[in-house]
Scaffold this motif. Structure first.
Motif, short mmCIF file in Angstrom:
data_model
loop_
_atom_site.label_atom_id
_atom_site.label_comp_id
_atom_site.label_asym_id
_atom_site.label_seq_id
_atom_site.Cartn_x
_atom_site.Cartn_y
_atom_site.Cartn_z
N UNK A 1 39.01 51.16 10.97
CA UNK A 1 39.06 51.66 9.59
C UNK A 1 37.91 52.64 9.35
N UNK A 2 36.75 52.37 9.92
CA UNK A 2 35.62 53.30 9.79
C UNK A 2 35.95 54.64 10.44
N UNK A 3 36.64 54.60 11.58
CA UNK A 3 36.98 55.83 12.29
C UNK A 3 37.95 56.68 11.47
N UNK A 4 39.00 56.06 10.92
CA UNK A 4 39.98 56.85 10.16
C UNK A 4 39.33 57.40 8.90
N UNK A 5 38.44 56.62 8.29
CA UNK A 5 37.76 57.10 7.08
C UNK A 5 36.86 58.28 7.41
N UNK A 6 36.18 58.22 8.56
CA UNK A 6 35.28 59.30 8.96
C UNK A 6 36.04 60.59 9.23
N UNK A 7 37.32 60.48 9.53
CA UNK A 7 38.15 61.66 9.77
C UNK A 7 38.81 62.17 8.49
N UNK A 8 38.42 61.58 7.36
CA UNK A 8 38.93 62.07 6.09
C UNK A 8 40.28 61.50 5.68
N UNK A 9 40.77 60.51 6.42
CA UNK A 9 42.05 59.91 6.05
C UNK A 9 41.86 58.98 4.85
N UNK A 10 42.90 58.88 4.03
CA UNK A 10 42.81 58.10 2.80
C UNK A 10 43.73 56.88 2.80
N UNK A 11 44.49 56.71 3.89
CA UNK A 11 45.47 55.62 3.98
C UNK A 11 45.22 54.81 5.24
N UNK B 1 39.17 40.88 6.01
CA UNK B 1 38.12 41.74 6.58
C UNK B 1 38.55 43.20 6.52
N UNK B 2 39.83 43.47 6.78
CA UNK B 2 40.32 44.85 6.74
C UNK B 2 40.26 45.42 5.33
N UNK B 3 40.66 44.62 4.34
CA UNK B 3 40.60 45.10 2.95
C UNK B 3 39.16 45.37 2.51
N UNK B 4 38.25 44.51 2.94
CA UNK B 4 36.84 44.73 2.62
C UNK B 4 36.38 46.10 3.11
N UNK B 5 36.73 46.40 4.37
CA UNK B 5 36.31 47.66 4.96
C UNK B 5 37.01 48.84 4.29
N UNK B 6 38.27 48.68 3.92
CA UNK B 6 39.00 49.75 3.24
C UNK B 6 38.36 50.06 1.89
N UNK B 7 37.97 49.01 1.17
CA UNK B 7 37.31 49.21 -0.13
C UNK B 7 35.93 49.84 0.07
N UNK B 8 35.22 49.39 1.09
CA UNK B 8 33.89 49.94 1.38
C UNK B 8 33.96 51.46 1.60
N UNK B 9 35.03 51.91 2.25
CA UNK B 9 35.19 53.34 2.54
C UNK B 9 35.97 54.08 1.45
N UNK B 10 36.25 53.40 0.34
CA UNK B 10 36.92 54.01 -0.81
C UNK B 10 38.27 54.63 -0.44
N UNK B 11 39.02 53.95 0.42
CA UNK B 11 40.34 54.45 0.76
C UNK B 11 41.26 54.32 -0.45
N UNK B 12 42.19 55.26 -0.59
CA UNK B 12 43.06 55.26 -1.76
C UNK B 12 44.32 54.45 -1.60
N UNK B 13 44.75 54.23 -0.34
CA UNK B 13 46.03 53.57 -0.12
C UNK B 13 45.94 52.58 1.04
N UNK B 14 46.47 51.39 0.81
CA UNK B 14 46.61 50.38 1.87
C UNK B 14 48.07 49.97 1.93
N UNK B 15 48.65 50.11 3.11
CA UNK B 15 50.01 49.63 3.35
C UNK B 15 49.92 48.44 4.29
#
Length: 382
Positions: A209-219, A253-267
């Protein structure tokens, strides 16, 4: 059920199954690399090949390892420690962690990656781009272990870690998707492999999740397993591959990391069993820590418009899969599946909302797939 379920995230057991004999722990690639590096450094410093080597773990314990092979020449020394992963089904079990050391002109240590050790090509891993995929704790362990054999304040040494056959091993991991190319990662936080890699799986989920966030992905698309992930990729062809994460049981754990990186969408894509546990408020879904709530499935049957006798039969089903089969036989699967997805989505949304005390939580969407993982049965958003 009109009330929202209590959110629960039970701990996963250290050994994922109860057995008469305890499962055997093993050693991380980082620990084995540190042992090989110390053995090679000791050989270079003393002029004597090494048969065993002792190093310290992060918790302060000392452990001895046999040195599989140790060679020495005028300019370099090389040592091999074979990884024993214990009873963990680890693709790197039996890997020959090899350290080649040479003197360098100024004090300190240079740590390099050789054949079979991956190179970092994407941000988000906490390592420099172009650097060998040797994580921070193993780097520290290697430096400390070599420092026990050589005074690094006075002498300089170059250490190259390599893993013959590491590139082939890496094909069985998610390294390429994370941007680690050409080999395996040198991993480990405690130095010890716990059976079934529960700790490493959780870490890999968070890292992905950190990797996808670092690449600018939002989902991020959380998938319960390999079959589900393949199906989700077909269902969501416009979502980049890096956004798909095989989450296993570590939804919380995944949701925690998604929120930490301010992702906009979780499927979340999953089959009936995992979705039923989520709908019941359970964010850690391993079978030894949570059971399918058949009363919830009975209630879903009624909410989806099913007759009372079907609801009773669902309430006595053997498994969530059995319940889904009963819905299917009664022609109620799309409606019941949608209700199940909606309840799971509400739970995930509540959990994410509690985590995102400041800022907006991600939008949640849940997809239920069949037991091949390939066909979508239903979906709902919170």
């Amino acid at each position: 059920m009109t009330h929202d379920p209590e959110l629960r995230e039970p701990d996963l057991p250290r050994t994922a199954k109860v057995r008469k004999q305890a499962l055997r722990t093993g050693w991380t690639t980082g620990t084995c690399a540190a042992a090989a590096a110390k053995a090679a450094a000791a050989a270079l410093a003393t002029g004597e090949t090494q048969k065993t080597v002792e190093i310290g773990l992060p918790d302060g314990r000392r452990v001895s390892f046999p040195v599989e092979d140790c060679t020495l020449s005028e300019t370099k020394a090389e040592a091999v420690v074979v990884k024993d992963a214990g009873d963990d089904p680890d693709v790197t079990h039996g890997a020959r962690l090899t350290a080649t050391v040479r003197w360098r002109g100024h004090p300190g240590i240079d740590l390099l990656g050789g054949v079979g050790v991956g190179v970092v090509t994407k941000p988000g891993l906490g390592l420099e781009l172009g650097a060998p995929a040797i994580n921070p704790v193993p780097r520290t362990m290697i430096t400390q272990s070599v420092g026990e054999a050589v005074d690094l304040a006075r002498r300089g040494i170059e250490v190259t870690i390599s893993v013959p056959d590491g590139e082939r091993m890496a094909r069985k991991t998610t390294n390429a998707r994370l941007g680690i190319i050409g080999g395996i990662s040198i991993l480990g936080t405690t130095g010890i492999v716990r059976p079934f890699s529960t700790a490493s799986w959780r870490a890999s989920v968070e890292q992905a999740i950190s990797v996808l966030a670092a690449q600018g992905e939002d989902t991020v698309v959380l998938c319960t397993g390999g079959r589900t992930e393949k199906g989700a990729m077909k269902l969501l062809p416009n979502v980049p591959e890096v956004c798909f994460v095989e989450v296993g049981d570590f939804t919380g754990a995944a949701l925690r990391k998604a929120v930490e990186h301010h992702l906009g969408h979780v499927v979340f894509a999953g089959m009936a069993g995992k979705l039923t546990k989520l709908a019941a408020g359970v964010l850690m879904t391993h079978y030894t820590r949570s059971k399918v709530d058949l009363a919830l499935l009975e209630d879903i049957t009624r909410s989806a418009g099913g007759p009372g006798d079907l609801a009773v039969r669902v309430g006595h089903a053997n498994t969530a899969r059995h319940a889904a089969e009963l819905w299917d036989q009664a022609g109620l699967l799309p409606e019941a599946g949608r209700e199940l997805c909606a309840r799971a989505a509400r739970v995930l949304s509540r959990f994410a909302g509690e985590l995102a005390s400041e800022g907006r939580p991600p939008q949640i969407r849940v997809i239920m797939v069949d037991f091949t993982g390939q066909q979508k049965i239903a979906e709902a958003a919170a």
